[in-house]
Design an enzyme around this catalytic site. Sequence first.
Site, PDB file in Angstrom:
ATOM      1  N   ARG A  16       0.813  -1.224   0.000  1.00 24.07           N
ATOM      2  CA  ARG A  16       0.000   0.000   0.000  1.00 24.07           C
ATOM      3  C   ARG A  16       0.844   1.270   0.000  1.00 24.07           C
ATOM      4  O   ARG A  16       0.325   2.352  -0.271  1.00 24.07           O
ATOM      5  CB  ARG A  16      -0.944  -0.008   1.200  1.00 24.07           C
ATOM      6  N   LYS A  23       8.950  -1.086   3.058  1.00 20.32           N
ATOM      7  CA  LYS A  23       8.102  -0.256   3.925  1.00 20.32           C
ATOM      8  C   LYS A  23       8.792   0.240   5.184  1.00 20.32           C
ATOM      9  O   LYS A  23       8.773   1.445   5.474  1.00 20.32           O
ATOM     10  CB  LYS A  23       6.828  -1.014   4.312  1.00 20.32           C
ATOM     11  N   ARG A 333      29.519  23.387   1.990  1.00 23.52           N
ATOM     12  CA  ARG A 333      29.405  22.016   1.510  1.00 23.52           C
ATOM     13  C   ARG A 333      30.219  21.058   2.378  1.00 23.52           C
ATOM     14  O   ARG A 333      30.993  21.488   3.240  1.00 23.52           O
ATOM     15  CB  ARG A 333      29.838  21.973   0.037  1.00 23.52           C
TER      16      ARG A 333
END
Length: 457
Positions: A16, A23, A333
């Site tokens: 989903r 997930k 940076r």
Amino acid sequence: MSNRYAIILAAGQGTRMKSKLYKVLHPVCGKPMVQHVIDQVNQLQIEDIVTVIGHGAEKVQEQLGDSCKYALQEQQLGTAHAVMQAESVLSAKSGTTLVICGDTPLIKAETMKELIALHEQSQAKATILTAYADNPAGYGRVLRGEGGLVEKIVEHKDASEEERYVKEINTGTYCFDNQALFSALQKVSNENVQGEYYLPDVIEILKEEGEVVTAFQSSEFEETLGVNDRVALSQAEQILRKRINEKHMRNGVTIIDPLTTFIEADVQIGQDTVINPGSFIKGKSIIGQDCLIGPNTEISNCEIGDGTEVLQSVVHESSIGSFVKIGPFAHVRPQSDIKDSVKIGNFVEIKKTVFGKGSKASHLSYIGDAEVGENVNIGCGSITVNYDGKNKYLTKIEDNVFIGCNSNLVAPVTVGEGAYVAAGSTITQDVPQQALSVARARQVNKEDYVKNLKFNK
């Protein structure tokens, strides 16, 4: 205190989520969901943590490293089947086993401690973590009997009309007597529509055997939220962000607008620092006391000293000293080391550079692959020319140097201590200490040149 173990269920694919990313690796406030769970469980004096993995197993192991043991669930046949995969690690042991899903990033260590404490004090064979839900639709209801003990768990679809009025729900987190758990798992059936083995069936089996099953209700429904799709992911992000911001404010940090301030889970901030709106502070950043951050600033994996200001700028993976002023609109940076009392002004970019104490680059400059000494002034528009199209080279600027505006320092090159570089110079050779270096064409004025041009006639 009995021995304690934990099983983290992290094998589901999470279809989903509609994502290529597994997930439980989706981040919430900068950290994968399963890492949040591991970090909280690690506060519980757990002897063994077993993470059950399946889809994306290698990526999960890469994330969690040696913080736990692993069991592989090759086929996803339900939550009880997932727990069975830890049998070889835990089944012979005695003690308390916590079972928790890897997609519950909001669960607190304090809640799990209370769950375990109740379980052990009541000498139950199983204890369910429950929560009170204003809208319990879709959740399994926990039905209690005499003395508050659990009678049964009823899934929403199977509940009677009267049972559906019950608002205490099963969160999917449990404590078990370890021996009782693995004994009951052998009796779980997959005779259901999905053909899967469900962990709540263990509760029913234990009740049929006359064992004590109790429940501990979480004080916050939201901490039991399981993330199954992007909507729930955003909800978890908002809840955890609010929790993080409130923690910092209670510790003495001023956050002007918490709704537009994004601070990730592992960030540390000192007292009396002020965070303005639109700021993102990420990773394992450490910010000192009395700092001013933002507005509209991004800081990632940086260590920043006391009294420093970072205004409308981006600073990544660098060390920033105390009483430094950065911005507005500066970019620091990675691998930069900015010492104390430095000024990095508007539209200045610093990359992989050591910038010495008290030095300044006030505007419109690029300083990359450089070592800048103390009390150096770098004029507007100056550049360290560090790249020849194939290799990067070092520019070294020693203490007390003055670099005039619009100067190019073509690396590899060293400007000696106390030297001056005239504005507009392109320096290709080392400059001795205390020298003035001028590297530009001599000015020539041609009288009446413009009025004699053909188009002016």
